[in-house]
Scaffold this motif. Sequence first.
Motif, mmCIF file in Angstrom:
data_model
loop_
_atom_site.group_PDB
_atom_site.id
_atom_site.type_symbol
_atom_site.label_atom_id
_atom_site.label_comp_id
_atom_site.label_asym_id
_atom_site.label_seq_id
_atom_site.Cartn_x
_atom_site.Cartn_y
_atom_site.Cartn_z
ATOM 1 N N GLN A 1 0.824 -1.208 0.000
ATOM 2 C CA GLN A 1 0.000 0.000 0.000
ATOM 3 C C GLN A 1 0.859 1.259 0.000
ATOM 4 O O GLN A 1 0.576 2.220 -0.727
ATOM 5 N N ARG A 2 1.930 1.247 0.789
ATOM 6 C CA ARG A 2 2.789 2.430 0.861
ATOM 7 C C ARG A 2 3.539 2.661 -0.444
ATOM 8 O O ARG A 2 3.757 3.809 -0.850
ATOM 9 N N GLU A 3 3.920 1.583 -1.124
ATOM 10 C CA GLU A 3 4.567 1.722 -2.434
ATOM 11 C C GLU A 3 3.592 2.319 -3.440
ATOM 12 O O GLU A 3 3.961 3.164 -4.268
ATOM 13 N N SER A 4 2.327 1.859 -3.390
ATOM 14 C CA SER A 4 1.298 2.399 -4.278
ATOM 15 C C SER A 4 1.063 3.875 -3.999
ATOM 16 O O SER A 4 0.986 4.699 -4.923
ATOM 17 N N ASP A 5 0.963 4.230 -2.707
ATOM 18 C CA ASP A 5 0.767 5.638 -2.333
ATOM 19 C C ASP A 5 1.925 6.497 -2.818
ATOM 20 O O ASP A 5 1.729 7.619 -3.296
ATOM 21 N N LEU A 6 3.143 5.963 -2.688
ATOM 22 C CA LEU A 6 4.328 6.721 -3.090
ATOM 23 C C LEU A 6 4.357 6.951 -4.599
ATOM 24 O O LEU A 6 4.691 8.043 -5.065
ATOM 25 N N ARG A 7 3.985 5.921 -5.360
ATOM 26 C CA ARG A 7 3.950 6.079 -6.825
ATOM 27 C C ARG A 7 2.970 7.181 -7.223
ATOM 28 O O ARG A 7 3.243 7.980 -8.133
ATOM 29 N N ILE A 8 1.808 7.213 -6.550
ATOM 30 C CA ILE A 8 0.805 8.234 -6.854
ATOM 31 C C ILE A 8 1.326 9.616 -6.475
ATOM 32 O O ILE A 8 1.157 10.593 -7.220
ATOM 33 N N MET A 9 2.006 9.704 -5.324
ATOM 34 C CA MET A 9 2.557 10.992 -4.888
ATOM 35 C C MET A 9 3.622 11.521 -5.851
ATOM 36 O O MET A 9 3.826 12.737 -5.959
ATOM 37 N N ALA A 62 -4.525 5.803 -12.123
ATOM 38 C CA ALA A 62 -4.160 4.501 -12.672
ATOM 39 C C ALA A 62 -3.672 4.608 -14.119
ATOM 40 O O ALA A 62 -2.714 3.948 -14.531
ATOM 41 N N THR A 63 -4.334 5.485 -14.884
ATOM 42 C CA THR A 63 -3.936 5.698 -16.282
ATOM 43 C C THR A 63 -2.538 6.297 -16.364
ATOM 44 O O THR A 63 -1.700 5.877 -17.179
ATOM 45 N N LEU A 64 -2.269 7.274 -15.508
ATOM 46 C CA LEU A 64 -0.954 7.918 -15.483
ATOM 47 C C LEU A 64 0.129 6.940 -15.027
ATOM 48 O O LEU A 64 1.239 6.932 -15.560
ATOM 49 N N LEU A 65 -0.201 6.088 -14.044
ATOM 50 C CA LEU A 65 0.760 5.083 -13.579
ATOM 51 C C LEU A 65 1.097 4.097 -14.682
ATOM 52 O O LEU A 65 2.254 3.703 -14.862
ATOM 53 N N ALA A 66 0.060 3.675 -15.427
ATOM 54 C CA ALA A 66 0.278 2.718 -16.526
ATOM 55 C C ALA A 66 1.150 3.352 -17.612
ATOM 56 O O ALA A 66 2.042 2.699 -18.165
ATOM 57 N N ALA A 67 0.888 4.632 -17.900
ATOM 58 C CA ALA A 67 1.684 5.321 -18.921
ATOM 59 C C ALA A 67 3.126 5.474 -18.461
ATOM 60 O O ALA A 67 4.075 5.346 -19.248
#
Length: 303
Positions: free
Chosen positions: A37-45, A294-299
């Motif tokens: 969860q923290r890795e996911s939060d960090l990627r979004i940040m 999610a779209t930005l992460l995939a790109a």
Amino acid sequence: LQKSKDELKEAEELISDPEMKETALEEVDRLRPEIEQRESDLRIMLLPKDPHDEKGVIMEVKQGAGGEEAALFAAELLRMYTRFAERRNWKYEIIDMEESGIGGISSATFAISSKGAFSQLKHEAGVHRVQRVPKTESSGRMHTSAASVVVLPEAEDVDVDIKTEDLVIDTYRAGGAGGQHVNKTESAVRIKHVPTGVIVTCQDQRSQLQNRDKAMRVLRAKLYELQMAEQAAAENVVRRAIGGGDRSDKIRTYHFVQNRVTDHRINFTSHNLHAVMDGDLQDIIDALVQHEQATLLAAQATA
């Protein structure tokens, strides 16, 4: 995140100890989803921010196809957005409104100046479709009509340079509701920006000066949008992660008989239509924001 990873490493090392194995396995089971969860939060940040997200918005709601029913729906959308602003304790103001028939509107322009309003409302741009049995329909047939929504980041003076000599400013008597003073004086203002052909109007205020100031706010926002669109085209980048923000895109359907709202871009459906029409938009907005992330992460992953 690093602290959790260190704790996980220690716990995994303790699994080999018979006396500590049970406790260590519990720690591993707790820490692994926490790290994920923290890795996911960090990627979004770490995603690139939309430079407009912290701005206020100027929005336009316009009657589309469907006659008087479309005008009534446009009025309901206006109320939906102002109720949403009230729920967020955001200040809003009507800049211009043209009423139509029995309680409908042909168009309305309003501003929400609160910080971050654009980040929440930017995905509302497009065509909103309503399906219901109109009160005026004696045979009970389902009617489909539409209204369009435009969402612009509110621009500051420093964002766009407007030369006085490029403007043609006309005044005229306001129409519709507003009392004798509004209707008998030339308080309404129409401003045309000659180089681009953009025209804005404002007749909601009693004084010509107030209407001129509000019309200039709308003009700045529209010219800023044109400026950003030209820049995006030149750089060959997509300005929106969800749809294109095109005013012709059908983005959402409000089906009154089924008490259903469906956002077609993300296949999101809510069976809470009446609450949505009363401004309870947060679930839809959150789903759109998450899809954008999610779209930005995939790109980013494929870049």
